[in-house]
Design a protein around this motif. Structure first.
Motif, PDB file in Angstrom:
ATOM      1  N   ALA A  11      26.109  30.500 -30.080  1.00  0.00           N
ATOM      2  CA  ALA A  11      24.830  29.933 -29.665  1.00  0.00           C
ATOM      3  C   ALA A  11      24.065  29.346 -30.829  1.00  0.00           C
ATOM      4  O   ALA A  11      23.297  28.422 -30.660  1.00  0.00           O
ATOM      5  CB  ALA A  11      23.992  31.007 -28.997  1.00  0.00           C
ATOM      6  N   THR A  14      24.002  25.251 -34.072  1.00  0.00           N
ATOM      7  CA  THR A  14      23.185  24.116 -34.493  1.00  0.00           C
ATOM      8  C   THR A  14      22.539  24.426 -35.824  1.00  0.00           C
ATOM      9  O   THR A  14      22.134  25.544 -36.068  1.00  0.00           O
ATOM     10  CB  THR A  14      22.073  23.846 -33.467  1.00  0.00           C
ATOM     11  OG1 THR A  14      21.507  25.099 -33.109  1.00  0.00           O
ATOM     12  CG2 THR A  14      22.610  23.154 -32.246  1.00  0.00           C
ATOM     13  N   GLN A  16      20.204  25.301 -38.520  1.00  0.00           N
ATOM     14  CA  GLN A  16      18.931  25.970 -38.315  1.00  0.00           C
ATOM     15  C   GLN A  16      17.821  25.202 -39.020  1.00  0.00           C
ATOM     16  O   GLN A  16      17.944  24.839 -40.172  1.00  0.00           O
ATOM     17  CB  GLN A  16      19.034  27.375 -38.867  1.00  0.00           C
ATOM     18  CG  GLN A  16      20.223  28.098 -38.239  1.00  0.00           C
ATOM     19  CD  GLN A  16      19.916  29.530 -37.920  1.00  0.00           C
ATOM     20  OE1 GLN A  16      19.106  30.142 -38.568  1.00  0.00           O
ATOM     21  NE2 GLN A  16      20.562  30.047 -36.905  1.00  0.00           N
ATOM     22  N   ALA A  17      16.795  24.976 -38.295  1.00  0.00           N
ATOM     23  CA  ALA A  17      15.707  24.182 -38.846  1.00  0.00           C
ATOM     24  C   ALA A  17      14.890  25.014 -39.812  1.00  0.00           C
ATOM     25  O   ALA A  17      14.564  26.154 -39.539  1.00  0.00           O
ATOM     26  CB  ALA A  17      14.812  23.702 -37.721  1.00  0.00           C
ATOM     27  N   LEU A  19      11.556  25.625 -40.913  1.00  0.00           N
ATOM     28  CA  LEU A  19      10.233  25.287 -40.408  1.00  0.00           C
ATOM     29  C   LEU A  19       9.233  25.341 -41.539  1.00  0.00           C
ATOM     30  O   LEU A  19       9.393  26.115 -42.471  1.00  0.00           O
ATOM     31  CB  LEU A  19       9.832  26.322 -39.350  1.00  0.00           C
ATOM     32  CG  LEU A  19      10.700  26.263 -38.113  1.00  0.00           C
ATOM     33  CD1 LEU A  19      10.444  27.471 -37.266  1.00  0.00           C
ATOM     34  CD2 LEU A  19      10.375  25.006 -37.342  1.00  0.00           C
ATOM     35  N   PRO A  20       8.206  24.535 -41.451  1.00  0.00           N
ATOM     36  CA  PRO A  20       7.136  24.672 -42.426  1.00  0.00           C
ATOM     37  C   PRO A  20       6.540  26.074 -42.294  1.00  0.00           C
ATOM     38  O   PRO A  20       6.358  26.569 -41.180  1.00  0.00           O
ATOM     39  CB  PRO A  20       6.134  23.587 -42.037  1.00  0.00           C
ATOM     40  CG  PRO A  20       6.513  23.142 -40.672  1.00  0.00           C
ATOM     41  CD  PRO A  20       7.958  23.474 -40.498  1.00  0.00           C
TER      42      PRO A  20
ATOM     43  N   THR B 182      12.797  18.542 -35.311  1.00  0.00           N
ATOM     44  CA  THR B 182      12.676  19.862 -34.702  1.00  0.00           C
ATOM     45  C   THR B 182      11.310  20.452 -35.018  1.00  0.00           C
ATOM     46  O   THR B 182      10.622  20.973 -34.129  1.00  0.00           O
ATOM     47  CB  THR B 182      13.778  20.793 -35.234  1.00  0.00           C
ATOM     48  OG1 THR B 182      15.035  20.198 -34.948  1.00  0.00           O
ATOM     49  CG2 THR B 182      13.708  22.150 -34.585  1.00  0.00           C
ATOM     50  N   ALA B 183      10.896  20.324 -36.283  1.00  0.00           N
ATOM     51  CA  ALA B 183       9.593  20.858 -36.679  1.00  0.00           C
ATOM     52  C   ALA B 183       8.484  20.180 -35.888  1.00  0.00           C
ATOM     53  O   ALA B 183       7.534  20.825 -35.435  1.00  0.00           O
ATOM     54  CB  ALA B 183       9.393  20.668 -38.169  1.00  0.00           C
ATOM     55  N   LEU B 186       8.438  21.577 -32.378  1.00  0.00           N
ATOM     56  CA  LEU B 186       7.896  22.936 -32.365  1.00  0.00           C
ATOM     57  C   LEU B 186       6.384  22.919 -32.573  1.00  0.00           C
ATOM     58  O   LEU B 186       5.652  23.690 -31.947  1.00  0.00           O
ATOM     59  CB  LEU B 186       8.583  23.783 -33.442  1.00  0.00           C
ATOM     60  CG  LEU B 186      10.085  24.006 -33.210  1.00  0.00           C
ATOM     61  CD1 LEU B 186      10.662  24.887 -34.297  1.00  0.00           C
ATOM     62  CD2 LEU B 186      10.364  24.611 -31.849  1.00  0.00           C
ATOM     63  N   HIS B 204      18.965  27.659 -27.430  1.00  0.00           N
ATOM     64  CA  HIS B 204      20.073  28.428 -27.974  1.00  0.00           C
ATOM     65  C   HIS B 204      19.806  28.759 -29.433  1.00  0.00           C
ATOM     66  O   HIS B 204      20.583  29.461 -30.054  1.00  0.00           O
ATOM     67  CB  HIS B 204      21.368  27.596 -27.900  1.00  0.00           C
ATOM     68  CG  HIS B 204      22.064  27.705 -26.591  1.00  0.00           C
ATOM     69  ND1 HIS B 204      22.376  28.910 -26.031  1.00  0.00           N
ATOM     70  CD2 HIS B 204      22.515  26.770 -25.737  1.00  0.00           C
ATOM     71  CE1 HIS B 204      22.987  28.706 -24.876  1.00  0.00           C
ATOM     72  NE2 HIS B 204      23.071  27.416 -24.674  1.00  0.00           N
ATOM     73  N   ASN B 205      18.731  28.162 -29.951  1.00  0.00           N
ATOM     74  CA  ASN B 205      18.507  28.256 -31.387  1.00  0.00           C
ATOM     75  C   ASN B 205      17.532  29.389 -31.692  1.00  0.00           C
ATOM     76  O   ASN B 205      16.342  29.303 -31.417  1.00  0.00           O
ATOM     77  CB  ASN B 205      17.963  26.917 -31.882  1.00  0.00           C
ATOM     78  CG  ASN B 205      17.925  26.867 -33.384  1.00  0.00           C
ATOM     79  OD1 ASN B 205      17.741  27.883 -34.037  1.00  0.00           O
ATOM     80  ND2 ASN B 205      18.112  25.693 -33.920  1.00  0.00           N
ATOM     81  N   ALA B 207      16.333  30.461 -34.429  1.00  0.00           N
ATOM     82  CA  ALA B 207      15.279  30.137 -35.394  1.00  0.00           C
ATOM     83  C   ALA B 207      14.079  29.528 -34.669  1.00  0.00           C
ATOM     84  O   ALA B 207      12.934  29.881 -34.937  1.00  0.00           O
ATOM     85  CB  ALA B 207      15.815  29.172 -36.438  1.00  0.00           C
ATOM     86  N   ASP B 208      14.359  28.631 -33.724  1.00  0.00           N
ATOM     87  CA  ASP B 208      13.276  28.024 -32.947  1.00  0.00           C
ATOM     88  C   ASP B 208      12.538  29.088 -32.139  1.00  0.00           C
ATOM     89  O   ASP B 208      11.313  29.108 -32.075  1.00  0.00           O
ATOM     90  CB  ASP B 208      13.823  26.985 -31.961  1.00  0.00           C
ATOM     91  CG  ASP B 208      14.422  25.799 -32.676  1.00  0.00           C
ATOM     92  OD1 ASP B 208      14.323  25.765 -33.914  1.00  0.00           O
ATOM     93  OD2 ASP B 208      14.976  24.933 -31.989  1.00  0.00           O
ATOM     94  N   ALA B 211      10.392  31.128 -34.194  1.00  0.00           N
ATOM     95  CA  ALA B 211       9.287  30.373 -34.780  1.00  0.00           C
ATOM     96  C   ALA B 211       8.119  30.198 -33.818  1.00  0.00           C
ATOM     97  O   ALA B 211       6.970  30.298 -34.225  1.00  0.00           O
ATOM     98  CB  ALA B 211       9.781  29.013 -35.253  1.00  0.00           C
TER      99      ALA B 211
END
Lengths: 436, 262
Positions: A11, A14, A16-17, A19-20, B182-183, B186, B204-205, B207-208, B211
């Motif tokens: 899953a 992708t 991983q972003a 983030l700020p 992406t940022a 979000l 599915h992410n 990290a998102d 966040a």
């Protein structure tokens, strides 16, 4: 460890972003809604020229190729025969272009959907036959026969639309069947005679042989168009200014108005040099303007474009896809029938060759040459006007020089190919420039 | 940060759905409060899309109740969901490439004045909407085709907000987006929360999810498999809930790795 886990999970593959850390302040910092990469257009004439050059480079050619083509055609034939650009020849050229042009306007709508209508030639012939039989053979009043003939075109078009939109048969096949079927019905309707001559002084005959001989008519129409164009553009700019959205500067509106005024008055002068303002041209222009308005300014037109862009997006936006499709094919049939009346008017008869020959190809070619994309989603009714002028100029010039129709076909074919090549190449350039 | 009120704006009670021999959803419960981002996670085939379709009115549930602001409602058509105030942004966005940003935002709900499109008003409102959401787009008059993937996603989300919804469902809004985009998306999700909307975020992410989400609802094989507070839960715990914690590839691998380290 966590990477291992997410990988085996399938899953978290992708990237991983990152983030700020403080998404909140970053969001507030972004309040300036202008992208720094946006190329802001300069004011005034320099900006206009810059915008034009940018459009040319990124493949947004618009009507330019066809206008250049018209100029070249005019020059070439004028050098061969000085009668080509004469008032009589040009006036006749406009009148003969009206029939095919009206059919091409309907084709423009179908092409914007990304579909094709191959039946328009046969439908135009059928409408002419229906009119002739009702009026001449059965003695029905002309206006009623005319209305019924055009309605029959609308009905036939709606039938094509029904098979396409509801049953799901490809439009290409439905209208190909129509091409053959309606031609057969026309022969049946005409009966054993094969040719029905129309009333010389009737309504339909007048479609192409009536001229407003008063000098004021042509100049009046030109003035009306120019003034209306200026007034509408000016009003639009004022409203935009009041609402605080970008608007055209006055200098640009004046420039655009001038660009319309010059050809309008030249053509008006030409008509007056011959027999005056032809009725056929008035009707043709009226239809082009009215349908242009429908296409660009009404919710219906927006829906037609949306379908040409993405059927699924249109469906999810709540647009009744089938209804729009059926209506567009009905419109195409209506325009084919209307064009058929003009073509019948030119020969003052309905006969077995009505709507046959190169009419279908000419109508489609006119729409495409004028700049309507074969790939759907882009087009203007004006492209039917420009395109049909190209086709008719070539035909008229060749006829003037006495060139055989064999050569005419080849040259028209080459012009069509050139137009499609320009369409494809400009689309490709637009894609690389990120505009398509 | 969270202004969670007592009554959920949207609540699913005991939702079940079958497709032929497959029991896609069994007794699923879900609550969305105003001003809350709920991440809906689960493996492929866990029933996320089926659940979203029941909410969006695309595929009504066989059993169970959908409560809107505390009252039971029927959502049997997409239109009914829209009227309640549920907006859905699907993964494929459904934008028309040939229309400009304004045309896409107002597609299907054009502003009309005397039968004519009111382009000026639509453009004004589009600019207003985009600037309140801090969406950065070169111009509202360029075709969608010239926008980047992230910009298209933000346009699609902005479009869902035009109907003044109370709940927004985002189906994998950041799949296929780059880091910067992406940022941006979000950020936009957080702005929706600030406006007091309930957001269902399918992703599915992890990290998102970590966040932006306040809560994570996990679906596994069509059933609820726990709802977690994001701040108090580790990524591993969520993942084990998604995959089924005790005996599966993940735990086996974990055990193996642990053995290897010894």
């Amino acid at each position: 460890m966590s990477t291992n886990l997410s990988k085996s999970d399938g899953a978290g593959d992708t990237p991983q972003a990152t983030l700020p850390q403080d998404a909140q302040p970053a969001a507030e910092g972004a309040v300036t809604a202008v992208d720094p990469r946006l190329l802001v257009r300069e004011e005034g004439f320099a900006g206009y020229w810059g915008e034009f050059r940018r459009k040319m480079r990124s493949g947004e050619l618009g009507s330019l190729p066809v206008v250049v083509g018209l100029v070249i055609i005019g020059l070439v034939f004028q050098l061969q025969d000085s009668a080509f650009l004469g008032a009589e020849n040009l006036s006749n050229l406009f009148v003969t272009a009206a029939g095919t042009g009206l059919i091409a306007v309907g084709i423009v709508f179908v092409l914007i959907l990304g579909e094709i209508d191959l039946s328009v030639g046969s439908v135009s012939g059928l409408a002419a036959a229906v009119f002739a039989v009702l009026n001449v053979n059965n003695g029905m009043p002309e206006w009623l026969a005319l209305v019924l003939a055009i309605l029959s075109g609308a009905l036939v078009g709606a039938l094509h639309g029904f098979f396409f939109a509801r049953i799901g048969v490809p439009a290409f096949v439905v209208t190909l069947a129509g091409l053959l079927g309606w031609n057969g019905l026309m022969l049946e309707v005409l009966g054993s005679n094969g040719t029905i001559n129309l009333d010389d002084s009737g309504l339909v005959a007048g479609l192409t042989n009536h001229y407003f001989s008063d000098v004021a008519a042509a100049y009046g129409l030109a003035t009306l168009s120019v003034v209306a164009f200026f007034a509408l553009s000016f009003r639009d700019a004022r409203r935009r200014e009041a609402a605080g959205v970008p608007s055209r500067p006055l200098s640009e509106i004046v420039l655009r108005t001038a660009a319309i005024a010059v050809p309008a008055y030249v053509v008006a002068w030409l008509f007056n040099e011959y027999k005056g303002l032809p009725l056929a041209v008035v009707i043709f222009l009226g239809v082009v303007v009215a349908l242009d308005f429908v296409l660009r300014r009404t919710p219906y037109g927006r829906k037609v474009f949306a379908l040409g862009g993405s059927v699924e997006a249109a469906r999810r936006a709540g647009i009744n896809v089938s209804a729009i499709r059926i209506s567009v094919f009905a419109l195409s049939g209506t325009m084919a029938a209307l064009g058929g009346m003009f073509l019948a008017s030119q020969i003052n008869a309905a006969n077995q060759s009505s709507g046959a020959g190169s009419l279908l190809m000419n109508a489609i070619a006119a729409a495409v040459i004028g700049g309507t994309s074969l790939f759907g989603g882009r087009g203007k009714t004006w492209s039917a006007l420009l395109g049909v002028l190209v086709i008719q100029s070539i035909a008229s010039g060749m006829a003037l020089l006495g060139i055989a129709s064999a050569v005419q076909y080849m040259i028209t074919g080459a012009v069509l190919l050139a137009a499609v090549v320009i369409d494809s190449v400009s689309r490709k350039t637009q894609k690389t420039a990120g505009r398509a | 940060m969270m202004h969670v009120s007592a009554t959920p704006v949207l609540a699913l009670r005991g939702i079940s759905k079958r497709f032929g021999a497959v029991q896609a959803l069994t007794d699923v419960e879900l609550e969305i409060h105003p001003g809350e981002v709920v991440a809906l996670v689960g493996d492929n085939g866990a029933g996320k899309s089926t659940l979203v379709k029941t909410i969006a009115g695309v595929g009504p549930a066989d059993e169970g109740v959908i409560e809107w602001e505390g009252k039971p409602v029927t959502v049997d058509r997409p239109h009914a969901a829209q009227e309640l105030g549920i907006a859905t942004v699907y993964q494929d966005l459904a934008l028309c490439d040939n229309l400009d940003v304004v045309g896409n935002l107002f597609l299907g709900r054009e502003i009309v004045r005397a039968g004519v499109l009111d382009e000026v008003e639509m453009e004004r409102r589009a600019r207003e909407l985009l600037s309140t959401l801090s969406i950065r787009i070169p111009s509202v008059r360029i075709p969608i085709a010239s926008l980047s993937g992230g910009q298209r996603q933000t346009v699609a989300i902005a479009r869902s907000l035009l109907g003044e919804p109370k709940v927004v469902i985002l189906d994998e809004p950041t799949a296929a987006l780059g880091v910067e985009q992406t940022a941006q998306v979000l950020d936009l999700v957080e702005r929706l929360r600030e406006r007091g909307l309930g957001v269902i975020l399918i992703s599915h992410n992890m990290a998102d999810v970590k966040a932006v989400a306040d809560r994570v609802a996990v679906l596994r094989l069509g059933r609820n498999n726990g709802t977690f507070d994001v701040r108090a839960t580790s990524q591993e715990e969520i993942i084990s809930a998604i995959t089924g914690a005790t005996d599966n590839a993940v735990t086996r691998r974990k055990a193996r790795t642990a053995e290897g380290e010894k």
